[in-house]
Design a protein around this motif. Sequence first.
Motif, PDB file in Angstrom:
ATOM      1  N   CYS A  28      -1.735  -4.987  13.569  1.00 41.36           N
ATOM      2  CA  CYS A  28      -1.913  -4.170  12.181  1.00 41.36           C
ATOM      3  C   CYS A  28      -1.930  -5.251  11.171  1.00 41.36           C
ATOM      4  CB  CYS A  28      -1.049  -3.024  11.933  1.00 41.36           C
ATOM      5  SG  CYS A  28      -1.151  -2.376  10.576  1.00 41.36           S
ATOM      6  N   TRP A  29      -3.016  -5.159  10.036  1.00 42.07           N
ATOM      7  CA  TRP A  29      -3.267  -6.037   9.004  1.00 42.07           C
ATOM      8  C   TRP A  29      -2.621  -5.527   7.675  1.00 42.07           C
ATOM      9  CZ3 TRP A  29      -8.971  -6.000  10.505  1.00 42.07           C
ATOM     10  CH2 TRP A  29      -9.228  -6.597  11.637  1.00 42.07           C
ATOM     11  N   HIS A  30      -2.014  -4.440   7.771  1.00 45.44           N
ATOM     12  CA  HIS A  30      -1.230  -3.872   6.423  1.00 45.44           C
ATOM     13  C   HIS A  30       0.226  -3.432   6.823  1.00 45.44           C
ATOM     14  CE1 HIS A  30      -2.932   0.214   7.942  1.00 45.44           C
ATOM     15  NE2 HIS A  30      -1.866   0.476   7.268  1.00 45.44           N
ATOM     16  N   LYS A  31       1.135  -3.377   5.684  1.00 47.25           N
ATOM     17  CA  LYS A  31       2.453  -2.931   5.891  1.00 47.25           C
ATOM     18  C   LYS A  31       2.718  -2.751   4.490  1.00 47.25           C
ATOM     19  CE  LYS A  31       6.617  -4.353   7.720  1.00 47.25           C
ATOM     20  NZ  LYS A  31       7.433  -5.638   8.575  1.00 47.25           N
ATOM     21  N   GLY A  32       2.990  -1.289   4.297  1.00 51.94           N
ATOM     22  CA  GLY A  32       3.219  -0.677   3.232  1.00 51.94           C
ATOM     23  C   GLY A  32       1.735  -0.647   2.150  1.00 51.94           C
ATOM     24  N   ARG A  33       2.111  -1.273   1.036  1.00 49.52           N
ATOM     25  CA  ARG A  33       0.886  -1.697   0.150  1.00 49.52           C
ATOM     26  C   ARG A  33       0.627  -3.259   0.049  1.00 49.52           C
ATOM     27  NH1 ARG A  33      -0.406   2.188  -3.780  1.00 49.52           N
ATOM     28  NH2 ARG A  33       0.005   4.096  -3.153  1.00 49.52           N
ATOM     29  N   VAL A  34       0.898  -3.950   1.023  1.00 47.50           N
ATOM     30  CA  VAL A  34       0.379  -5.234   1.315  1.00 47.50           C
ATOM     31  C   VAL A  34      -0.460  -5.144   2.468  1.00 47.50           C
ATOM     32  CG1 VAL A  34       1.123  -7.725   1.601  1.00 47.50           C
ATOM     33  CG2 VAL A  34       2.611  -5.989   0.321  1.00 47.50           C
ATOM     34  N   VAL A  35      -1.628  -6.024   2.350  1.00 48.07           N
ATOM     35  CA  VAL A  35      -2.702  -5.797   3.221  1.00 48.07           C
ATOM     36  C   VAL A  35      -3.314  -7.418   3.501  1.00 48.07           C
ATOM     37  CG1 VAL A  35      -4.553  -5.398   1.742  1.00 48.07           C
ATOM     38  CG2 VAL A  35      -4.902  -4.852   4.191  1.00 48.07           C
ATOM     39  N   SER A  55       5.830 -19.743 -13.272  1.00 46.57           N
ATOM     40  CA  SER A  55       5.916 -18.979 -14.685  1.00 46.57           C
ATOM     41  C   SER A  55       7.171 -18.136 -14.681  1.00 46.57           C
ATOM     42  CB  SER A  55       4.809 -17.980 -14.859  1.00 46.57           C
ATOM     43  OG  SER A  55       4.986 -16.819 -13.655  1.00 46.57           O
ATOM     44  N   GLY A  56       7.842 -17.874 -13.233  1.00 46.86           N
ATOM     45  CA  GLY A  56       9.041 -17.229 -13.082  1.00 46.86           C
ATOM     46  C   GLY A  56       9.028 -15.630 -13.603  1.00 46.86           C
ATOM     47  N   GLU A  57       7.589 -15.263 -13.785  1.00 44.23           N
ATOM     48  CA  GLU A  57       7.222 -13.784 -13.982  1.00 44.23           C
ATOM     49  C   GLU A  57       7.539 -12.904 -12.925  1.00 44.23           C
ATOM     50  OE1 GLU A  57       3.689 -11.175 -16.474  1.00 44.23           O
ATOM     51  OE2 GLU A  57       3.370 -13.218 -15.597  1.00 44.23           O
ATOM     52  N   HIS A  58       8.009 -11.754 -13.082  1.00 43.46           N
ATOM     53  CA  HIS A  58       7.903 -10.639 -12.393  1.00 43.46           C
ATOM     54  C   HIS A  58       6.636  -9.646 -12.678  1.00 43.46           C
ATOM     55  CE1 HIS A  58      12.048 -11.933 -11.113  1.00 43.46           C
ATOM     56  NE2 HIS A  58      11.768 -11.248  -9.868  1.00 43.46           N
ATOM     57  N   ARG A  59       6.048  -9.170 -11.572  1.00 47.60           N
ATOM     58  CA  ARG A  59       4.959  -8.357 -12.186  1.00 47.60           C
ATOM     59  C   ARG A  59       4.808  -7.213 -10.804  1.00 47.60           C
ATOM     60  NH1 ARG A  59      -0.359 -11.141 -14.408  1.00 47.60           N
ATOM     61  NH2 ARG A  59      -1.186  -9.167 -14.252  1.00 47.60           N
ATOM     62  N   THR A  60       4.451  -5.786 -11.274  1.00 45.54           N
ATOM     63  CA  THR A  60       4.487  -4.945 -10.339  1.00 45.54           C
ATOM     64  C   THR A  60       2.792  -4.334 -10.112  1.00 45.54           C
ATOM     65  OG1 THR A  60       6.533  -4.013 -10.841  1.00 45.54           O
ATOM     66  CG2 THR A  60       4.955  -2.430  -9.657  1.00 45.54           C
ATOM     67  N   PHE A  61       2.650  -4.281  -8.820  1.00 49.03           N
ATOM     68  CA  PHE A  61       1.058  -4.014  -8.622  1.00 49.03           C
ATOM     69  C   PHE A  61       1.098  -2.790  -7.572  1.00 49.03           C
ATOM     70  CE2 PHE A  61       0.928  -8.138  -9.583  1.00 49.03           C
ATOM     71  CZ  PHE A  61      -0.244  -8.641 -10.528  1.00 49.03           C
ATOM     72  N   ASP A  62      -0.109  -2.118  -7.445  1.00 51.03           N
ATOM     73  CA  ASP A  62      -0.355  -0.993  -6.491  1.00 51.03           C
ATOM     74  C   ASP A  62      -0.496  -1.514  -5.088  1.00 51.03           C
ATOM     75  OD1 ASP A  62      -0.006   1.202  -8.345  1.00 51.03           O
ATOM     76  OD2 ASP A  62      -1.921   0.523  -9.254  1.00 51.03           O
ATOM     77  N   LEU A  63      -1.447  -2.720  -4.912  1.00 44.37           N
ATOM     78  CA  LEU A  63      -1.651  -3.409  -3.748  1.00 44.37           C
ATOM     79  C   LEU A  63      -1.792  -4.734  -3.912  1.00 44.37           C
ATOM     80  CD1 LEU A  63      -2.858  -2.780  -1.218  1.00 44.37           C
ATOM     81  CD2 LEU A  63      -5.181  -2.893  -2.094  1.00 44.37           C
ATOM     82  N   VAL A  64      -1.230  -5.507  -3.001  1.00 47.66           N
ATOM     83  CA  VAL A  64      -1.355  -6.874  -2.787  1.00 47.66           C
ATOM     84  C   VAL A  64      -2.147  -7.331  -1.697  1.00 47.66           C
ATOM     85  CG1 VAL A  64       0.007  -9.113  -2.425  1.00 47.66           C
ATOM     86  CG2 VAL A  64       1.135  -7.128  -4.250  1.00 47.66           C
TER      87      VAL A  64
END
Length: 435
Positions: A308-315, A160-169
């Motif tokens: 570790c399974w998470h880094k910042g807001r990505v898990v 889609s080419g869309e940028h989106r922002t999330f609190d957690l991925v």
Amino acid sequence: MPLSILIVGCSIAGPALAGFLQLAPFADDERPRITVVERSPAVRPQGQNVDIRGVGVPLLEKLGILEAVKASTTGEAGVQWVTADNRVWCEFGSASDSETQRHNPTSDIEILRGRMAQILYRRSLSVTDEHAVEYIFGDYLDDIQQEEGDDKVTVHFAKSGEHRTFDLVVGADGLQSTTRSMIWGRECDSSAVRPLGMYAAFFSMPRDAGQGDNEYRQSFHTHGRRMMSIRPDQQNGRSTALLTVMANEEKDPRFRIASERGATVAAQKDLIQETFEDAGWQSKRLLREMQATDDFYYSMVAQVHMPCWHKGRVVLLGDAAHCASHLSGMGTTLAMLGAYSLAGALSSHPYDVKTALTAYEEAMRPHVTKAQKLMPGVIRIFMPETSWGVWLIDTTIRFLVWTRVFVLLMRFKGADTEPDALPEYGFARPPVYKK
């Protein structure tokens, strides 16, 4: 503000997390906004039989899908080892005593991965209402950006080419996770994935009682470290085939190359065709049906080990974080348990994602450590190189089954098969999912 959560992958862990997040005890103004992106245009139908063991059964109850899953099982009764002329020389799983049934190679619940994924997907759309989860099919992420110390993650959708922002991925995109590769880097990703030297091809085919297809899994192993299995799929009136081979990657890297993203199905089928042409038993039938099937699936057999399974807001979740391989029989159960634990941790710490992700890892590590422990040398032992080795293994299996030592080996093979007490997060009781 409620958390906005992007889940990457719609196999087992992804839609399970989407369902559990809706049941978790968030306050009404804290209930997460959930989006799931899946590269395929629909829920993938491919994939071999998956096991749901021990603690996985009460997790199905908590999602309200236990009866639907039981109604969709393959109907596998046990295992028969067969000779080249299709005679059964050893059988396990037919005894009526509960001890044998509990520890036989056929698990509490056997279901095809594609069917399980469909049930979890549809369940996630019916836990509250069909608009609670936004599903995006036919697209994928090609970039994930997060600034150090920031509480937001910005992603780019390739199609889609869309940028989106999330609190957690949440990366729930399997053994060869692109989420893991983008966040941890290719070098770290390569060290996390530990191949076991085995490769597997799976597909379905017409059931043929004249060829001996029945309610048992029939297994045949031959020289050259090759094994073939035919399993029942009573829901669809078909049979499923699993062809596995151990490869010396230094001498022949083709098997590894065929498992990498971008490899074509035609090339994978040709490699399996060449490998099993002289394997005996029902190899001619299996290879003929393999070329005709449209649900062929090929993969390396590997484990994923990460500190570790998470880094910042990505898990990471499920196989992306801690694949134990199908040899453990615990992959689906771990994916379900991880989804439950992550949803529970997030609802317990809705304003502190870092603490929630740490709590999720602390809850899951003991289960993963157990499941990843395979019997030493199990692959090489049960997939011998020579005809003499095949005879020796056949004789050993017959002895182990006859003396019931096999039951003890299954009990102590490392996987957590007992229904441990689950932590209670206060999840709501869902309506029962109707098949």
